[in-house]
Design an enzyme around this catalytic site. Structure first.
Site, PDB file in Angstrom:
ATOM      1  N   GLY A 125      43.315  40.873  30.365  1.00 12.21           N
ATOM      2  CA  GLY A 125      42.189  41.003  29.448  1.00 12.21           C
ATOM      3  C   GLY A 125      40.930  40.250  29.820  1.00 12.21           C
TER       4      GLY A 125
ATOM      5  CD  GLU B 179      51.463  41.668  31.402  1.00 12.94           C
ATOM      6  OE1 GLU B 179      50.689  42.177  30.563  1.00 12.94           O
ATOM      7  OE2 GLU B 179      52.683  41.682  31.261  1.00 12.94           O
ATOM      8  N   PRO B 180      46.481  40.438  34.960  1.00 11.35           N
ATOM      9  CG  PRO B 180      45.519  39.275  36.763  1.00 11.35           C
ATOM     10  CD  PRO B 180      46.813  39.442  35.999  1.00 11.35           C
TER      11      PRO B 180
ATOM     12  NE  ARG C  69      38.002  45.195  31.601  1.00 17.67           N
ATOM     13  CZ  ARG C  69      37.813  46.435  31.169  1.00 17.67           C
ATOM     14  NH1 ARG C  69      36.857  47.163  31.678  1.00 17.67           N
ATOM     15  NH2 ARG C  69      38.563  46.937  30.206  1.00 17.67           N
TER      16      ARG C  69
ATOM     17  NE  ARG D 177      34.826  51.069  32.474  1.00 20.14           N
ATOM     18  CZ  ARG D 177      34.788  50.198  31.462  1.00 20.14           C
ATOM     19  NH1 ARG D 177      35.809  50.097  30.650  1.00 20.14           N
ATOM     20  NH2 ARG D 177      33.746  49.433  31.299  1.00 20.14           N
TER      21      ARG D 177
ATOM     22  CE1 TYR E 136      38.602  52.822  26.630  1.00 19.36           C
ATOM     23  CE2 TYR E 136      37.033  52.229  28.351  1.00 19.36           C
ATOM     24  CZ  TYR E 136      38.342  52.497  27.939  1.00 19.36           C
ATOM     25  OH  TYR E 136      39.357  52.423  28.842  1.00 19.36           O
TER      26      TYR E 136
ATOM     27  CB  CYS F 240      30.341  72.344  29.540  1.00 19.46           C
ATOM     28  SG  CYS F 240      29.818  73.250  30.988  1.00 19.46           S
ATOM     29  CD  GLU F 241      33.061  68.072  25.998  1.00 20.67           C
ATOM     30  OE1 GLU F 241      32.527  67.587  24.971  1.00 20.67           O
ATOM     31  OE2 GLU F 241      34.031  68.839  25.964  1.00 20.67           O
TER      32      GLU F 241
HETATM   33  C1  LIG Z   1      45.963  46.962  30.149  1.00 21.83           C
HETATM   34  C2  LIG Z   1      46.935  45.869  30.181  1.00 21.83           C
HETATM   35  C3  LIG Z   1      46.707  44.744  30.993  1.00 21.83           C
HETATM   36  C4  LIG Z   1      45.466  44.570  31.833  1.00 21.83           C
HETATM   37  O1  LIG Z   1      44.302  44.364  31.097  1.00 21.83           O
HETATM   38  P1  LIG Z   1      42.933  43.966  31.840  1.00 21.83           P
HETATM   39  O2  LIG Z   1      41.940  43.921  30.753  1.00 21.83           O
HETATM   40  O3  LIG Z   1      42.626  45.036  32.818  1.00 21.83           O
HETATM   41  O4  LIG Z   1      43.126  42.649  32.500  1.00 21.83           O
HETATM   42  C5  LIG Z   1      47.682  43.758  31.016  1.00 21.83           C
HETATM   43  N1  LIG Z   1      48.807  43.858  30.280  1.00 21.83           N
HETATM   44  C6  LIG Z   1      49.064  44.924  29.492  1.00 21.83           C
HETATM   45  C7  LIG Z   1      50.329  44.958  28.730  1.00 21.83           C
HETATM   46  C8  LIG Z   1      48.134  45.954  29.417  1.00 21.83           C
HETATM   47  O5  LIG Z   1      48.394  46.993  28.622  1.00 21.83           O
END
Ligand SMILES: *Cc1c(COP(=O)(O)O)cnc(C)c1O
Length: 404
Positions: A233, A268-269, A271, A307, A311, A338-339
């Site tokens: 995140g 769990e990165p 982005r 994207r 969003y 076509c949107e």
């Molecule tokens: C999407 C997701 C991530 C990665 O999120 P980022 O914002 O890309 O770092 C990590 N863990 C889980 C469970 C996710 O669904």
């Protein structure tokens, strides 16, 4: 990425040259930037020595995953497909975690057979499915339980995951009940407590609240987890004065948490590892001038990069040939789909552009290619990688033949 004599260079290679050779639209990745991001991430959390599992859903290109794995990272996968891609990329199975609310029997069975580090479960029904398989093959399976801490990540509503109204994870009481219910199981080994509260988070306060919720579970359950999986995140700077996540504060807080509980950390990165290492190369097909707006119609569409339509995400668009002119009129960069939402950027003024000019959409390494579709029956773009002054094609453009 920089301009030399008004020409754009990505990792010292001329963007115009790349486009001439590989065509448009195309996703182009910088190995140098990817490497810098990984080293930065490690540096930011060096006192914690975490297991870093790259979130494959952000970018699933085999070559990219392979490069990431070579830096010692593992993978966070959310489907059998992503698990297969990670294994094919030679990522160590003992560094793979499996997340997601809807893993099927087949997916879980496959993950268990591949001996991955753990499956992060999100419901009692899922745990029961794992239990069924474990009993059948007479093996003890390592699992995590995902907590939904009911924390507002203060990010875009569509990418918030840690509130009770979101489908993800389990509430505090449910987590504790499940721990008590399964902790003596012969076939389950509860190894981990996991969370992931959302994406593009630029404020450390939601993370602090999240840690507090985790501490509460540890204190109340008195259960010894081997791992705490803090999810990903971490937000990046898309260039519109976004606040920057204070890694120092976040890392310090986790350090204290680790000392107090003597526990291992998983991240769990997605982005933050690949986001700013990707560019979408595109060409202007037509310029349509109306009274108030110049529509810059490019050959990439929302099917290539979802994207902005999905969003309202902001991405900078830069020309490969810079000039000093300024046209003070609204410019809308749009695709051929076509949107009406097939629009990448609306900007008050821009330099003078011509049909046939090349442009680059920035920071599309994460949630770019992976979200592409065949809408309007368009084939997915190719992917290329710049590494050590060389440019490689790392995924072919889909043929129309294969999708029709
Ligand atoms: C999407 C997701 C991530 C990665 O999120 P980022 O914002 O890309 O770092 C990590 N863990 C889980 C469970 C996710 O669904």
């Amino acid at each position: 990425m920089l301009y030399k004599n008004k020409k754009l260079f990505i990792d010292k290679i001329s963007a115009n040259q790349i486009i001439k050779k590989f065509g448009t639209p195309a996703y182009c990745y910088s190995y140098a930037q990817l490497k810098e991001n990984i080293l930065n991430f490690k540096r930011n959390f060096k006192n914690i020595d975490p297991l870093i599992c790259f979130a494959v859903k952000a970018n699933n290109n085999i070559k990219i995953l392979n490069e990431i794995g070579r830096f010692g990272l593992g993978a966070d996968v959310v489907s059998k497909g992503e698990l297969l891609a990670s294994l094919k990329s030679k990522i160590n199975p003992k560094k793979i975690v499996f997340s997601g609310v809807g893993k099927t029997y087949d997916e879980i069975n496959f993950a268990i057979k591949k001996n991955i580090l753990l499956i992060n479960t999100e419901s009692q029904s899922e745990i029961e499915t794992i239990l069924k398989i474990a009993k059948k093959i007479k093996r003890k399976v390592d699992i995590g339980i995902r907590l939904n801490p009911n924390v507002d990540a203060k990010t875009i509503k569509e990418i918030t995951t840690g509130k009770t109204i979101n489908k993800f994870g389990l509430k505090e009481k449910e987590v504790i009940d499940l721990i008590n219910h399964y902790k003596k199981s012969k076939y389950l080994n509860i190894k981990c407590l996991s969370v992931h509260i959302g994406s593009q988070i630029t404020n450390h306060i939601p993370y602090f609240k999240m840690l507090k919720s985790i501490q509460k579970i540890i204190d109340k359950s008195k259960f010894n987890f081997e791992y705490i999986d803090l999810g990903g995140g971490m937000g990046i700077n898309y260039g519109e004065n976004t606040q920057k996540l204070n890694y120092k504060k976040y890392s310090k807080k986790i350090e204290k948490f680790v000392k107090k509980n003597s526990i291992k950390i998983i991240f769990e990165p997605g982005r933050s590892i690949i986001g700013n290492a990707g560019y979408l190369l595109s060409k202007i097909i037509y310029i349509k001038k109306t009274g108030k707006i110049n529509f810059i119609i490019i050959d990439a569409g929302m099917n290539d990069l979802m994207r902005p339509a999905l969003y309202k995400a902001y991405h900078r668009i830069i020309p490969t040939n810079k000039n000093k002119s300024k046209v003070s009129k609204r410019h809308d960069f749009v695709g051929p789909i076509c949107e009406t939402t097939d629009k990448f950027l609306s900007i008050k003024s821009y330099q003078k552009l011509n049909e046939g000019d090349n442009i680059v959409i920035c920071d599309v390494g994460a949630y770019g290619k992976v979200l592409s579709s065949n809408y309007n029956l368009r084939s997915n773009p190719k992917e290329i990688l710049i590494k050590n002054l060389k440019v490689f094609e790392i995924r072919k453009k889909e043929t129309l033949q294969s999708i029709i």
